[in-house]
Design a protein around this motif. Structure first.
Motif, PDB file in Angstrom:
ATOM      1  N   HIS A   5      26.067 -61.222 -64.028  1.00  6.94           N
ATOM      2  CA  HIS A   5      24.819 -60.905 -64.684  1.00  6.94           C
ATOM      3  C   HIS A   5      24.278 -60.089 -63.308  1.00  6.94           C
ATOM      4  O   HIS A   5      23.190 -58.940 -63.999  1.00  6.94           O
ATOM      5  N   LYS A   6      23.657 -60.274 -62.530  1.00 11.10           N
ATOM      6  CA  LYS A   6      23.203 -58.962 -62.043  1.00 11.10           C
ATOM      7  C   LYS A   6      24.429 -57.756 -61.729  1.00 11.10           C
ATOM      8  O   LYS A   6      23.070 -57.009 -61.640  1.00 11.10           O
ATOM      9  N   ALA A   7      25.316 -57.283 -61.241  1.00  6.59           N
ATOM     10  CA  ALA A   7      25.934 -56.178 -61.743  1.00  6.59           C
ATOM     11  C   ALA A   7      25.774 -55.189 -62.948  1.00  6.59           C
ATOM     12  O   ALA A   7      26.001 -54.746 -62.385  1.00  6.59           O
ATOM     13  N   LYS A   8      25.693 -56.207 -63.111  1.00  5.90           N
ATOM     14  CA  LYS A   8      25.602 -55.862 -65.061  1.00  5.90           C
ATOM     15  C   LYS A   8      24.475 -55.513 -65.280  1.00  5.90           C
ATOM     16  O   LYS A   8      23.972 -54.187 -65.984  1.00  5.90           O
ATOM     17  N   LYS A   9      23.514 -55.769 -64.924  1.00  9.30           N
ATOM     18  CA  LYS A   9      21.877 -55.432 -65.405  1.00  9.30           C
ATOM     19  C   LYS A   9      21.689 -53.974 -63.800  1.00  9.30           C
ATOM     20  O   LYS A   9      21.536 -53.016 -64.285  1.00  9.30           O
ATOM     21  N   ARG A  10      22.554 -54.149 -63.319  1.00  8.18           N
ATOM     22  CA  ARG A  10      22.377 -53.196 -61.914  1.00  8.18           C
ATOM     23  C   ARG A  10      23.545 -51.818 -62.914  1.00  8.18           C
ATOM     24  O   ARG A  10      22.722 -50.861 -62.461  1.00  8.18           O
ATOM     25  N   TRP A  11      24.124 -52.029 -63.124  1.00  7.19           N
ATOM     26  CA  TRP A  11      24.820 -51.171 -63.936  1.00  7.19           C
ATOM     27  C   TRP A  11      24.753 -50.477 -65.654  1.00  7.19           C
ATOM     28  O   TRP A  11      24.163 -49.050 -65.417  1.00  7.19           O
ATOM     29  N   ALA A  12      23.905 -51.453 -65.899  1.00  4.85           N
ATOM     30  CA  ALA A  12      22.966 -51.277 -67.130  1.00  4.85           C
ATOM     31  C   ALA A  12      22.256 -49.752 -66.836  1.00  4.85           C
ATOM     32  O   ALA A  12      21.975 -48.845 -67.362  1.00  4.85           O
ATOM     33  N   LEU A  13      21.615 -49.927 -65.543  1.00  7.65           N
ATOM     34  CA  LEU A  13      20.189 -48.744 -64.914  1.00  7.65           C
ATOM     35  C   LEU A  13      20.786 -48.229 -64.449  1.00  7.65           C
ATOM     36  O   LEU A  13      19.963 -46.817 -65.630  1.00  7.65           O
ATOM     37  N   VAL A  14      21.513 -47.647 -63.860  1.00 12.13           N
ATOM     38  CA  VAL A  14      22.406 -46.845 -63.846  1.00 12.13           C
ATOM     39  C   VAL A  14      22.668 -45.938 -65.094  1.00 12.13           C
ATOM     40  O   VAL A  14      22.664 -44.801 -64.967  1.00 12.13           O
ATOM     41  N   ILE A  15      24.105 -46.219 -66.036  1.00  9.70           N
ATOM     42  CA  ILE A  15      24.546 -45.774 -66.619  1.00  9.70           C
ATOM     43  C   ILE A  15      23.287 -45.578 -67.751  1.00  9.70           C
ATOM     44  O   ILE A  15      23.665 -44.016 -68.234  1.00  9.70           O
ATOM     45  N   LEU A  16      22.104 -45.836 -68.336  1.00  7.62           N
ATOM     46  CA  LEU A  16      20.967 -45.697 -69.120  1.00  7.62           C
ATOM     47  C   LEU A  16      20.323 -44.667 -68.041  1.00  7.62           C
ATOM     48  O   LEU A  16      19.515 -43.365 -69.227  1.00  7.62           O
ATOM     49  N   LEU A  17      19.856 -44.607 -66.810  1.00 10.15           N
ATOM     50  CA  LEU A  17      19.219 -43.633 -66.163  1.00 10.15           C
ATOM     51  C   LEU A  17      19.913 -42.101 -65.593  1.00 10.15           C
ATOM     52  O   LEU A  17      18.908 -41.310 -65.475  1.00 10.15           O
ATOM     53  N   VAL A  18      20.786 -42.311 -65.511  1.00  9.34           N
ATOM     54  CA  VAL A  18      21.744 -40.895 -64.617  1.00  9.34           C
ATOM     55  C   VAL A  18      23.032 -40.938 -65.732  1.00  9.34           C
ATOM     56  O   VAL A  18      23.036 -39.694 -65.756  1.00  9.34           O
ATOM     57  N   GLY A  19      23.768 -41.955 -66.401  1.00 14.51           N
ATOM     58  CA  GLY A  19      24.859 -41.246 -66.857  1.00 14.51           C
ATOM     59  C   GLY A  19      24.729 -40.860 -68.281  1.00 14.51           C
ATOM     60  O   GLY A  19      24.979 -39.714 -69.087  1.00 14.51           O
ATOM     61  N   LEU A  20      23.118 -42.099 -69.131  1.00 19.12           N
ATOM     62  CA  LEU A  20      22.992 -40.921 -70.508  1.00 19.12           C
ATOM     63  C   LEU A  20      23.004 -39.849 -70.611  1.00 19.12           C
ATOM     64  O   LEU A  20      22.784 -38.778 -71.526  1.00 19.12           O
ATOM     65  N   PRO A  21      21.289 -39.130 -69.352  1.00 19.97           N
ATOM     66  CA  PRO A  21      20.894 -37.942 -69.575  1.00 19.97           C
ATOM     67  C   PRO A  21      22.468 -37.030 -69.227  1.00 19.97           C
ATOM     68  O   PRO A  21      21.903 -35.838 -70.215  1.00 19.97           O
ATOM     69  N   ALA A  22      23.450 -37.224 -68.781  1.00 22.97           N
ATOM     70  CA  ALA A  22      24.383 -36.009 -68.321  1.00 22.97           C
ATOM     71  C   ALA A  22      25.249 -36.311 -69.233  1.00 22.97           C
ATOM     72  O   ALA A  22      25.633 -35.025 -69.920  1.00 22.97           O
TER      73      ALA A  22
END
Length: 76
Positions: A5-22
């Motif tokens: 669950h912790k890894a999912k939260k971290r990956w979701a944050l990375v995706i939303l902050l880095v991946g989505l703007p890209a």
């Protein structure tokens, strides 16, 4: 192997902050590449449909990361 669950939260944050703007920058760049002349652009409803389609499309491959993020940790 399932992610914690912790890894999912971290990956979701990375995706939303880095991946989505890209992804947004790439989507806009592709549309500008398809219609380089401002006078010969597609109608606004076509562009809106493309942006809405691309806005929904990114979710499907990443659905497993965001599933259950808003709930409490089941391991706790």
């Amino acid at each position: 192997m399932a992610m914690s669950h912790k890894a999912k939260k971290r990956w979701a944050l990375v995706i939303l902050l880095v991946g989505l703007p890209a992804y947004i920058a790439v989507s806009v760049s592709v549309l500008n590449w398809l219609y380089p002349d401002p006078d010969a652009r597609a109608p606004i409803w076509v562009e809106l449909g493309i942006y809405i389609g691309l806005g929904v499309l990114w979710v499907f491959p990443l659905k497993f990361v965001f599933k259950g993020i808003g709930q409490d940790d089941p391991d706790a």
